[in-house]
Design a protein around this motif. Structure first.
Motif, PDB file in Angstrom:
ATOM      1  N   ALA B  66       0.888  -1.073   0.075  1.00 56.61           N
ATOM      2  CA  ALA B  66       0.071  -0.117  -0.066  1.00 56.61           C
ATOM      3  C   ALA B  66       0.922   1.384  -0.023  1.00 56.61           C
ATOM      4  CB  ALA B  66      -1.075   0.030   1.185  1.00 56.61           C
ATOM      5  N   ILE B  67       0.748   2.012  -0.885  1.00 56.10           N
ATOM      6  CA  ILE B  67       1.655   3.190  -1.102  1.00 56.10           C
ATOM      7  C   ILE B  67       0.638   4.320  -1.558  1.00 56.10           C
ATOM      8  CG2 ILE B  67       3.600   2.285  -1.611  1.00 56.10           C
ATOM      9  CD1 ILE B  67       3.182   2.542  -4.462  1.00 56.10           C
ATOM     10  N   PRO B  68       1.062   5.731  -1.157  1.00 51.00           N
ATOM     11  CA  PRO B  68       0.172   6.781  -1.387  1.00 51.00           C
ATOM     12  C   PRO B  68       0.145   6.780  -3.173  1.00 51.00           C
ATOM     13  CG  PRO B  68       1.956   7.418   0.135  1.00 51.00           C
ATOM     14  CD  PRO B  68       2.227   5.919  -0.438  1.00 51.00           C
ATOM     15  N   GLU B  69       0.807   6.807  -3.774  1.00 50.50           N
ATOM     16  CA  GLU B  69       0.686   6.884  -5.302  1.00 50.50           C
ATOM     17  C   GLU B  69       1.708   6.108  -5.822  1.00 50.50           C
ATOM     18  OE1 GLU B  69      -0.064  11.198  -5.701  1.00 50.50           O
ATOM     19  OE2 GLU B  69       1.971  11.139  -5.500  1.00 50.50           O
ATOM     20  N   LEU B  70       1.225   5.336  -6.954  1.00 56.03           N
ATOM     21  CA  LEU B  70       2.002   4.550  -7.641  1.00 56.03           C
ATOM     22  C   LEU B  70       2.853   5.541  -8.848  1.00 56.03           C
ATOM     23  CD1 LEU B  70       2.872   1.739  -8.025  1.00 56.03           C
ATOM     24  CD2 LEU B  70       0.709   1.484  -9.230  1.00 56.03           C
ATOM     25  N   HIS B  71       2.075   6.617  -9.180  1.00 56.37           N
ATOM     26  CA  HIS B  71       2.365   7.721  -9.987  1.00 56.37           C
ATOM     27  C   HIS B  71       3.783   8.206  -9.591  1.00 56.37           C
ATOM     28  CE1 HIS B  71       1.435  11.094 -12.323  1.00 56.37           C
ATOM     29  NE2 HIS B  71       1.996  11.925 -11.429  1.00 56.37           N
ATOM     30  N   SER B  72       3.964   8.315  -8.402  1.00 60.64           N
ATOM     31  CA  SER B  72       5.110   9.100  -7.854  1.00 60.64           C
ATOM     32  C   SER B  72       6.470   8.134  -8.202  1.00 60.64           C
ATOM     33  CB  SER B  72       5.264   9.285  -6.544  1.00 60.64           C
ATOM     34  OG  SER B  72       6.314   8.895  -6.003  1.00 60.64           O
ATOM     35  N   PRO B  73       7.535   8.740  -8.972  1.00 62.95           N
ATOM     36  CA  PRO B  73       8.856   8.046  -9.175  1.00 62.95           C
ATOM     37  C   PRO B  73       9.366   7.279  -8.232  1.00 62.95           C
ATOM     38  CG  PRO B  73       8.843  10.295  -9.949  1.00 62.95           C
ATOM     39  CD  PRO B  73       7.704  10.270  -9.030  1.00 62.95           C
ATOM     40  N   ASP B 101      -5.244   9.215   1.387  1.00 65.58           N
ATOM     41  CA  ASP B 101      -6.554   9.488   2.111  1.00 65.58           C
ATOM     42  C   ASP B 101      -6.624   8.366   3.073  1.00 65.58           C
ATOM     43  OD1 ASP B 101      -9.240   9.455   2.530  1.00 65.58           O
ATOM     44  OD2 ASP B 101     -10.098   8.277   0.693  1.00 65.58           O
ATOM     45  N   ALA B 102      -7.154   8.749   4.421  1.00 62.85           N
ATOM     46  CA  ALA B 102      -6.906   8.276   5.700  1.00 62.85           C
ATOM     47  C   ALA B 102      -8.226   7.221   5.508  1.00 62.85           C
ATOM     48  CB  ALA B 102      -7.368   8.999   6.740  1.00 62.85           C
ATOM     49  N   GLU B 103      -9.260   7.463   4.811  1.00 69.59           N
ATOM     50  CA  GLU B 103     -10.382   6.477   4.646  1.00 69.59           C
ATOM     51  C   GLU B 103      -9.832   5.351   3.746  1.00 69.59           C
ATOM     52  OE1 GLU B 103     -12.602   4.845   6.241  1.00 69.59           O
ATOM     53  OE2 GLU B 103     -12.490   6.798   7.179  1.00 69.59           O
ATOM     54  N   ALA B 104      -9.090   5.460   2.813  1.00 67.89           N
ATOM     55  CA  ALA B 104      -8.580   4.502   1.844  1.00 67.89           C
ATOM     56  C   ALA B 104      -7.743   3.611   2.544  1.00 67.89           C
ATOM     57  CB  ALA B 104      -7.831   4.998   0.858  1.00 67.89           C
ATOM     58  N   GLU B 105      -6.711   4.261   3.346  1.00 66.64           N
ATOM     59  CA  GLU B 105      -5.685   3.474   4.139  1.00 66.64           C
ATOM     60  C   GLU B 105      -6.624   2.537   5.020  1.00 66.64           C
ATOM     61  OE1 GLU B 105      -3.044   5.708   6.237  1.00 66.64           O
ATOM     62  OE2 GLU B 105      -1.908   6.149   4.387  1.00 66.64           O
ATOM     63  N   ARG B 106      -7.563   2.827   5.916  1.00 69.09           N
ATOM     64  CA  ARG B 106      -8.119   2.117   6.934  1.00 69.09           C
ATOM     65  C   ARG B 106      -9.239   0.881   6.109  1.00 69.09           C
ATOM     66  NH1 ARG B 106      -9.208   4.003  11.887  1.00 69.09           N
ATOM     67  NH2 ARG B 106      -9.241   5.912  11.075  1.00 69.09           N
ATOM     68  N   ARG B 107      -9.806   1.459   4.922  1.00 69.89           N
ATOM     69  CA  ARG B 107     -10.671   0.387   4.248  1.00 69.89           C
ATOM     70  C   ARG B 107      -9.626  -0.585   3.721  1.00 69.89           C
ATOM     71  NH1 ARG B 107     -13.272   3.978   0.873  1.00 69.89           N
ATOM     72  NH2 ARG B 107     -11.444   3.868  -0.309  1.00 69.89           N
ATOM     73  N   LEU B 108      -8.369  -0.347   3.255  1.00 72.14           N
ATOM     74  CA  LEU B 108      -7.542  -1.417   2.793  1.00 72.14           C
ATOM     75  C   LEU B 108      -7.409  -2.468   3.748  1.00 72.14           C
ATOM     76  CD1 LEU B 108      -5.475  -1.749   0.543  1.00 72.14           C
ATOM     77  CD2 LEU B 108      -3.909  -0.803   1.911  1.00 72.14           C
ATOM     78  N   LEU B 109      -7.298  -2.160   5.003  1.00 68.26           N
ATOM     79  CA  LEU B 109      -6.968  -3.050   6.089  1.00 68.26           C
ATOM     80  C   LEU B 109      -8.400  -3.966   6.737  1.00 68.26           C
ATOM     81  CD1 LEU B 109      -4.708  -0.725   8.007  1.00 68.26           C
ATOM     82  CD2 LEU B 109      -4.201  -2.698   6.695  1.00 68.26           C
ATOM     83  N   SER B 123       3.229   2.095   3.322  1.00 69.29           N
ATOM     84  CA  SER B 123       3.946   3.453   3.266  1.00 69.29           C
ATOM     85  C   SER B 123       2.873   4.379   4.008  1.00 69.29           C
ATOM     86  CB  SER B 123       4.540   3.738   2.294  1.00 69.29           C
ATOM     87  OG  SER B 123       4.992   5.091   2.279  1.00 69.29           O
ATOM     88  N   PRO B 124       2.775   4.601   5.206  1.00 69.05           N
ATOM     89  CA  PRO B 124       1.501   5.169   5.812  1.00 69.05           C
ATOM     90  C   PRO B 124       1.764   6.759   5.366  1.00 69.05           C
ATOM     91  CG  PRO B 124       2.947   4.140   7.543  1.00 69.05           C
ATOM     92  CD  PRO B 124       3.574   4.211   6.295  1.00 69.05           C
ATOM     93  N   TRP B 125       0.383   7.088   5.428  1.00 64.53           N
ATOM     94  CA  TRP B 125       0.395   8.674   4.878  1.00 64.53           C
ATOM     95  C   TRP B 125      -0.485   9.438   5.860  1.00 64.53           C
ATOM     96  CZ3 TRP B 125       3.890  10.343   1.851  1.00 64.53           C
ATOM     97  CH2 TRP B 125       3.745  11.670   1.233  1.00 64.53           C
TER      98      TRP B 125
END
Lengths: 336, 336
Positions: B66-73, B101-109, B123-125
């Motif tokens: 889980a990462i914030p963005e794949l987009h980032s190099p 997004d905090a909600e996305a991080e939680r939902r993931l888990l 990689s927590p955000w």
DNA sequence: TTGAAAGCGCTAACAC
DNA sequence: GTGTTAGCGCTTTCAA
């Protein structure tokens, strides 16, 4: 160990069937029963086992994405969009990198991976479409940016020939006459580079210029370093280009680097156009003119194709061949 | 439908057990029997069903990232290395983007994903470590670059304070005195930016310089555009920096862009240091001095941690806290 | 509305 | 060296 549906059933004093109904909201359940079950789920921290569910359903909810390199900005951006789009459909994406290796592409399809996925989206590199679809069977496959699958599999891509032609025409419209091309990949079987080369040559011919082999530089890969090297070769062999069309933004950025090192001004001495519209190009120095494919649409359509096949009862839906729009974004590297 | 182990057994005239043995190479099988089974497998195009295998084994062979963005190099590169490393261990990686997004991080888990994975590298955000490990339980979790999990979960990171201190000290060693910092993220809970800010201030103090609030620019995100904007603010508010330490290379590249637009020379007027060592920085203009974390080691160690927990029978292994080496790479943006 | 039970495809303990 | 079979956790048909 974590608790199972049976544990919940026992705790709530109901049968497994009822718990399943509550979890899936499928059949009607008495409010009081539902409450008791919910409570038991909460207390035991129950979570459904996806392996079991998949085994039953015959589907896994997982779609594979195979790209040459995650590392590359273009593919990373595309992968990001695909992951977002997949989540919207409650699908999970597993990403595999082929690293441009034919063996890796084949193993991906014949190996374990082939069974865990409901479908595969692949940007082929080393293998031709025929081999890929053959190896994948019966797994539904969507090809990204591949040449002529001839109805073998769904395909989503920009019109590479037209896009390359536009990019080249743009350079010619600036009055440039010695337009070089960086990015041919004769060693690959995926055909994308060849399509772009076709468009490039067509534009030259239309302007009354005969394409010259020494203007076309092949590259082993599409990294900045390859673009930098190709540009250096171009300058060293006396081709004296006044414009360069690079088949990817990364190659273009490498070419810009070399131009700077060699003391050439961009766009005054050499104008440069790339392909992909990656973010680096928007903030490079100079900012990079490029062909911008609609990546969002590529992602959306690829998943739509897959969904159609995975959920479709019929096996004989003809293969789709979708062309996604693109546009030329003019920036400083061509004086925009 | 595709064929099952039973079909193969019938075709080869053996029992399911024998087929299983052949497929897994587990027990010894007579050569002649093996040949017959292989043949049947070939003819039927049999492939083992991973859902069934997972159900049996209690493991899926899938590890989440889980990462914030794949987009980032930076994350794309790291993800690529993790995927490679995972393949080496016959694991499959599913990648999820939290988009900060905090909600996305939680939902993931808490969502379905939590049950399909054997473990999660995150990689927590937006969420602090405590919340993440709590939501994930009992799923093994490895945190990347997070502050003080206090033994809650395995953690792999560079020494952010020391690295930031080195970067800042490097700028000071060039004789710069008005060293600004771009990249604070007071709205986030992951702590990484705060650690780098600490290191930055410590270096200033050690050089006898009092850190000034107007030198520290917060950013909403870590993209080039944010760096460009922060740099513009820095120049507009009259801070007149003669050096900038950006907390990521993307921010630094954005800052370089603004410097160029404003007619500032780099490094003569402003020296710039980034963090991450992404490929763009190596080919930018000027090339970018940066802190280079050993990404390969981050990937290798994160997976090692996960493997230890997934395969370990014991549940009480203390949480590891691994520091990965980094080094300062001096390039043109600081006159290297 | 709920219960009992079969079975998805595979592995492994137990027989022979 | 190979066959038989129980059972992983879930959904769903058939009964009640």
């Amino acid at each position: 160990m974590s608790s199972s549906l049976k544990d919940v059933a026992a705790r709530a004093g109901v049968s497994a069937r009822t718990v399943s109904n509550v979890v899936n909201g499928s059949a009607r359940v008495a409010p009081e029963t539902r409450r008791r079950v919910q409570e038991a789920i909460e207390e035991l921290g129950y979570r459904p086992n996806l392996a079991a569910r998949s085994l039953r359903a015959g589907r896994t909810g997982i779609v594979g994405l195979a790209i040459p390199e995650l590392h590359s900005p273009y593919f990373a951006e595309l992968a990001g969009l695909l992951v977002d789009e997949a989540r919207r459909r409650s699908w999970t994406v597993v990403i595999d990198q082929t690293r441009g290796d034919a063996e890796a592409e084949r193993r991906l399809l014949t190996g374990d991976g082939g069974r865990v996925m409901d479908g595969l989206i692949i940007s082929p590199w080393a293998l031709p479409a025929e081999d890929i679809t053959a190896a994948a069977r019966p797994l539904p496959v969507v090809l990204l940016g591949e040449r002529s699958p001839q109805g073998l599999a769904d395909r989503v891509a920009v019109d590479n020939v037209a896009a390359a032609e536009e990019a080249t025409a743009h350079l010619l419209s600036l009055g440039r006459r010695r337009v070089a091309a960086i990015g041919l990949q004769p060693h690959l079987r995926n055909g994308t580079a060849e399509l772009r080369a076709e468009g490039y040559r067509a534009a030259l011919r239309r302007a009354g210029i005969t394409p010259r082999p020494e203007w076309e530089r092949p590259v082993p890969a599409l990294h900045r370093a390859d673009g930098a090297r190709a540009m250096a070769e171009l300058l060293d062999t006396g081709a004296e280009p006044d414009a360069v069309f690079a088949f990817s933004d990364e190659l273009a950025l490498g070419a810009l680097h070399t131009a700077h090192v060699r003391g050439l001004r961009v766009p005054e001495d050499v104008a440069v156009v790339g392909f992909d519209d990656i973010e680096d190009g928007r903030f490079g120095r100079p900012t990079l003119t490029t062909v911008s494919p609609d990546k969002g649409q590529i992602a959306a359509r690829a998943l739509q194709c897959l969904a159609d096949r995975v959920y479709s009862p019929r096996n004989d839906v003809p293969a789709a061949d979708l062309t996604v729009p693109h546009r030329l974004v003019v920036r400083a590297s061509t004086g925009g």
